[in-house]
Scaffold this active site. Structure first.
Site, PDB file in Angstrom:
ATOM      1  N   TRP A  63      46.600  39.103  78.184  1.00  0.00           N
ATOM      2  CA  TRP A  63      47.962  38.705  78.559  1.00  0.00           C
ATOM      3  C   TRP A  63      48.386  37.580  77.618  1.00  0.00           C
ATOM      4  O   TRP A  63      47.688  36.586  77.458  1.00  0.00           O
ATOM      5  CB  TRP A  63      47.943  38.240  80.009  1.00  0.00           C
ATOM      6  CG  TRP A  63      49.238  37.777  80.581  1.00  0.00           C
ATOM      7  CD1 TRP A  63      50.452  38.379  80.486  1.00  0.00           C
ATOM      8  CD2 TRP A  63      49.433  36.593  81.384  1.00  0.00           C
ATOM      9  NE1 TRP A  63      51.400  37.657  81.165  1.00  0.00           N
ATOM     10  CE2 TRP A  63      50.803  36.559  81.727  1.00  0.00           C
ATOM     11  CE3 TRP A  63      48.592  35.587  81.842  1.00  0.00           C
ATOM     12  CZ2 TRP A  63      51.347  35.547  82.504  1.00  0.00           C
ATOM     13  CZ3 TRP A  63      49.117  34.585  82.617  1.00  0.00           C
ATOM     14  CH2 TRP A  63      50.485  34.563  82.943  1.00  0.00           C
ATOM     15  N   ASP A  77      40.426  35.411  85.810  1.00  0.00           N
ATOM     16  CA  ASP A  77      41.832  35.511  86.190  1.00  0.00           C
ATOM     17  C   ASP A  77      41.945  36.759  87.059  1.00  0.00           C
ATOM     18  O   ASP A  77      41.742  37.883  86.578  1.00  0.00           O
ATOM     19  CB  ASP A  77      42.723  35.621  84.945  1.00  0.00           C
ATOM     20  CG  ASP A  77      44.208  35.572  85.288  1.00  0.00           C
ATOM     21  OD1 ASP A  77      44.558  35.607  86.478  1.00  0.00           O
ATOM     22  OD2 ASP A  77      45.031  35.518  84.351  1.00  0.00           O
ATOM     23  N   LYS A 128      51.389  40.063  92.681  1.00  0.00           N
ATOM     24  CA  LYS A 128      51.362  41.523  92.638  1.00  0.00           C
ATOM     25  C   LYS A 128      50.915  42.130  93.970  1.00  0.00           C
ATOM     26  O   LYS A 128      51.552  43.046  94.488  1.00  0.00           O
ATOM     27  CB  LYS A 128      50.411  41.990  91.521  1.00  0.00           C
ATOM     28  CG  LYS A 128      50.695  41.407  90.135  1.00  0.00           C
ATOM     29  CD  LYS A 128      52.062  41.792  89.609  1.00  0.00           C
ATOM     30  CE  LYS A 128      52.217  41.459  88.126  1.00  0.00           C
ATOM     31  NZ  LYS A 128      52.086  40.025  87.796  1.00  0.00           N
TER      32      LYS A 128
END
Length: 429
Positions: free
Chosen positions: A159, A240, A276
């Protein structure tokens, strides 16, 4: 030196002004003249271009937020019910610097396991964070302050914001091998070589599940080999975890990497996000946790994390924390959440299958197995930037130029159109 402005009606109305005022005004006017516009964020730029397009066929498969099969944003029923329960029941006072204790407790159970020994032993330093981004940034600043000579190894690719976070925390960044472009899968041998060759005691950033942007995750056996090599090299793993539950539909399965590292006796760090898996994108709700040697060390580490948060934002937001803690602590709401998060994951998995089948039915000579082998919100399609440009210019389909497709933007109504467009731009010459 001062100068006297002329008085209009007498001495008492005289106005004294600095003689250097005009020069100071000029200096102030030019203080920010050297500031250039920042480069546009590649993902936000995609959305801007999509919104400006007037074509009825336009598609946005660049945004990293869940959409239903009609392409609409979703608020989970469990979230709405939680909001109804908390409405009017709480004041609007500040949370402590460390955040909601109840939300943190429930987050740790979700990540480390309901009956985890490290939770019972109070070995985890944890604070509420501003979603996954804030959790990563807090840890990066903690790393810089208390391990000032360390660096962070980040997977290639990752990311994009990971690079921004550790760079702005002034932590030197190195990369390690992750993705294999030819197979569109994991370059496991390259990854293991880089782990072995890194200096002992290095920090590594790992994606717990649904690797962004590739959707490529190690298998359970590969995670075990990675964990073993980390023990040999005394590396520190920082996870993460932005997609727990959203990747496979099963939060326990999606936390498998963390559980393996716990079994092997690692100290780990973890940034959790509820953007999410609960659809709380705008609430910026997450948790940063660091596993320590013992309770005394955990107390000290937590105190320092709070001190880092103090000059940044002082206190984390209340509403999202109440939603998360309400859902995870109530058996009925948690059961509903598990059902809904599985429904989101299943829709994404179904769209992967449909896209692959449509491409194969069009007679594409290329292999599209990677679409269903990958997992999570994103499909790393393997398309080249010039092919992505053709998708945009000829078919009004918008995505980042690295070929990353947000499967959340794919629906039963547009999957055939997307497949046909991909087929057209990827045909061999």
């Amino acid at each position: 030196m001062l100068s006297c402005a002329a008085a209009t009606t007498g001495r008492r109305h005289r106005r004294w002004v600095p003689a250097f005022a005009p020069a100071a005004a000029r200096a102030m006017a030019s203080w920010f003249g050297h500031v250039e516009p920042a480069a546009k964020d590649p993902i936000l730029g995609v959305t801007e271009a999509f919104l400006a397009d007037t074509s009825p066929d336009k598609m946005n498969v660049g945004v990293g937020a869940y959409r239903d099969d009609d392409g609409k944003p979703v608020v989970l029923d469990c979230v709405r019910q939680a909001e109804q329960r908390i409405a009017g029941s709480m004041n609007m006072e500040y949370l402590p610097m460390g955040g909601s204790v109840k939300m943190i407790d429930e987050s740790l159970k979700l990540a480390y396991g309901e009956g985890s020994e490290v939770i019972k032993d109070k070995r985890i330093a944890a604070v509420q964070a501003l979603s996954g981004t804030g959790g990563c940034r807090l840890f990066a600043d903690f790393q810089k302050r208390f391990m000032p000579d360390s660096q962070i190894y980040i997977p290639t690719p990752t990311w994009a914001n990971h690079h921004n976070i550790w760079r702005d925390a002034h932590v030197p960044i190195k990369t390690f091998t992750y993705y294999h472009p030819e197979s569109r899968g994991l370059d496991f041998s390259g990854l293991m070589d880089d782990i072995k060759n890194a200096p002992d005691g290095s920090f590594f950033l790992l994606h717990a599940c649904a690797h962004n942007p590739t959707g490529v995750d190690p298998s359970e056996e590969q995670w075990r080999e990675i964990s073993h090599q980390f023990k040999v090299k005394k590396h520190f793993p920082f996870f993460d975890m932005a997609y727990q539950g959203f990747a496979s539909g099963d939060p326990e399965r999606d936390a498998k990497a963390i559980r393996i590292f716990l079994e092997d006796g690692h100290q780990i760090g973890c940034a959790q996000s509820f953007a999410k898996n609960m659809g709380l994108y705008g609430q910026r709700t997450g948790c940063l946790s660091i596993l320590c040697d013992d309770e005394t060390q955990a107390i000290a580490v937590k105190s320092q994390l709070q001190q880092l948060a103090r000059p940044m934002y002082s206190n984390p937001p209340l509403h999202g924390a109440l939603i998360v803690s309400t859902i995870l602590s109530d058996p009925e709401l948690k059961s509903l959440w598990l059902k809904e998060v599985k429904g989101m994951a299943d829709r994404i998995i179904g769209m992967r299958t449909a896209l692959k089948e449509n491409l194969e039915n069009l007679g594409s000579p290329l292999s599209w197995e990677h679409i269903t082998n990958q997992i999570g919100m994103f499909c790393y399609s393997g398309m080249k930037p010039e092919q992505v440009d053709r998708l945009t210019n000829e078919f009004h389909i918008y995505m980042t130029r690295n070929g990353r497709i947000s499967m959340a933007g794919v629906t039963t109504g547009n999957v055939a159109y997307l497949a046909n467009a991909i087929h057209e731009v990827t045909k061999p010459n």
